[in-house]
Structures are given as C-alpha cells and as structure tokens.
Design an enzyme around this catalytic site. Structure first.
Site, PDB file in Angstrom:
ATOM      1  N   ILE A  19       0.850  -1.194   0.000  1.00 32.99           N
ATOM      2  CA  ILE A  19       0.000   0.000   0.000  1.00 32.99           C
ATOM      3  C   ILE A  19       0.887   1.245   0.000  1.00 32.99           C
ATOM      4  CG2 ILE A  19      -1.848   1.246   1.178  1.00 32.99           C
ATOM      5  CD1 ILE A  19      -2.576  -1.430   2.547  1.00 32.99           C
ATOM      6  N   HIS A  20       0.775   2.024  -1.055  1.00 27.79           N
ATOM      7  CA  HIS A  20       1.561   3.262  -1.205  1.00 27.79           C
ATOM      8  C   HIS A  20       0.698   4.242  -1.978  1.00 27.79           C
ATOM      9  CE1 HIS A  20       2.266   2.231  -5.428  1.00 27.79           C
ATOM     10  NE2 HIS A  20       2.261   0.987  -4.961  1.00 27.79           N
ATOM     11  N   GLY A  21       1.224   5.362  -2.367  1.00 26.90           N
ATOM     12  CA  GLY A  21       0.445   6.409  -3.026  1.00 26.90           C
ATOM     13  C   GLY A  21      -0.432   5.955  -4.177  1.00 26.90           C
ATOM     14  N   ALA A  24      -3.066   3.471  -2.829  1.00 30.57           N
ATOM     15  CA  ALA A  24      -3.989   4.093  -1.885  1.00 30.57           C
ATOM     16  C   ALA A  24      -4.932   5.091  -2.552  1.00 30.57           C
ATOM     17  CB  ALA A  24      -3.207   4.784  -0.766  1.00 30.57           C
TER      18      ALA A  24
END
Length: 164
Positions: A19-21, A24
C-alpha cells in the site's frame, strides 16, 4: 462477471510496496475498492509492517492481512461476496500458493518489483529473478492472464511478452 469477481475480488496486483500512493489513491478509487487484502506469509508475522499498512490504508477502506493459505480459505468460502476487494501480493510466488489453494486467478497486474541481485529489468519498475520468471510461466500455463500496468490510466501490456 468472472469467477473471482463473483467472490468479491476486483483486482489482483503484484506490488512489492503493497500500500503506497498509487495503490492508496489511484487504484482504490478507480476500482471503487471497499477492502484491500494484503496476502503475504511474512508480513502477517511482522507487527511493524502490519502497523505501517494499517496507517497507509485510505479512510473508509477495510484492510485484511493474511497468509496465502488463510486468504485462499476465506476467498473460497465466499467471505468477500458483495465487497470490492483489491488483492495485493509482494511476489508472484504468493500467487502460485493462492492458485494451488484453489483461488480462481484469471487476471493479474504486475505493477512493481524492484531491482535486486540476479534480477533483470523487463519494464520500468519491474525486475524479475529466474525464480520469478519460472513462477510467472507456471501461472501463465495455468491460464492466468498476466499484464503490466503501473497506474489505471496506463494501457495494460501483455506481461508474458515482456519476459521474452
């Protein structure tokens, strides 16, 4: 509708960063995700990584962090019917465990696999080892369609062509 979508899984992605930019925001919005499922046998046992994932999940989206065996059991039991689950794994080997556990994988997006010792770059932000290549071939032979797509606005490329 596909067999996996019927079980609530709307997208399956290989992304080492989990889960990252991009995940997300862009992916969860474009998929109208209601739950992110991280499937990784090591992350389940790592309280620091689990805490980081919990803080990275966008507001209003549920999070499951499961082993491959646990995820396969829950998916096959129909626990996510009616949800919009975005399934994330760090490595293709986890997908093999899911497939061997009876999860009907049809389409997998290979998003990000960083450069490491013995890996060769096949696309910007995707580097694969011999073991990864062998696993991708296994998935392909089992009928899983593999695509490379960094962000939803980008066209999906046939991942197996990139491996050649």
């Amino acid at each position: 509708m596909s067999e996996l979508t019927d079980k609530g899984i709307v997208n399956v992605r290989v992304d080492e960063r989990l889960i990252h930019g991009q995940v997300a925001t862009m992916w969860t919005n474009s998929l109208k995700t209601t739950r992110i499922m991280v499937v990784d046998d090591r992350v389940v046992k790592n309280s620091i990584e689990k805490m980081a994932l919990k803080t990275a999940v966008p507001s209003g989206i549920k999070l499951s962090i499961l082993t491959a065996k646990g995820a396969a059991e829950r998916i096959n039991a129909g626990n996510y019917i009616g949800q919009r689950v975005f399934l994330l794994v760090k490595a293709p080997q986890t997908l093999k465990k899911l497939l061997d556990g009876g999860v009907p994988l049809e389409l997998v997006n290979v998003g990000n696999m960083s450069q490491k010792d013995g890996a060769k770059s096949v696309k910007k932000s995707v580097a694969v080892t011999d073991d990864d290549i062998e696993t991708f071939h296994y998935l392909d032979q089992k009928g899983v369609r593999l695509v490379a797509q960094m962000v939803p606005s980008e066209n999906a490329e046939d991942f197996m062509k990139l491996l050649k």
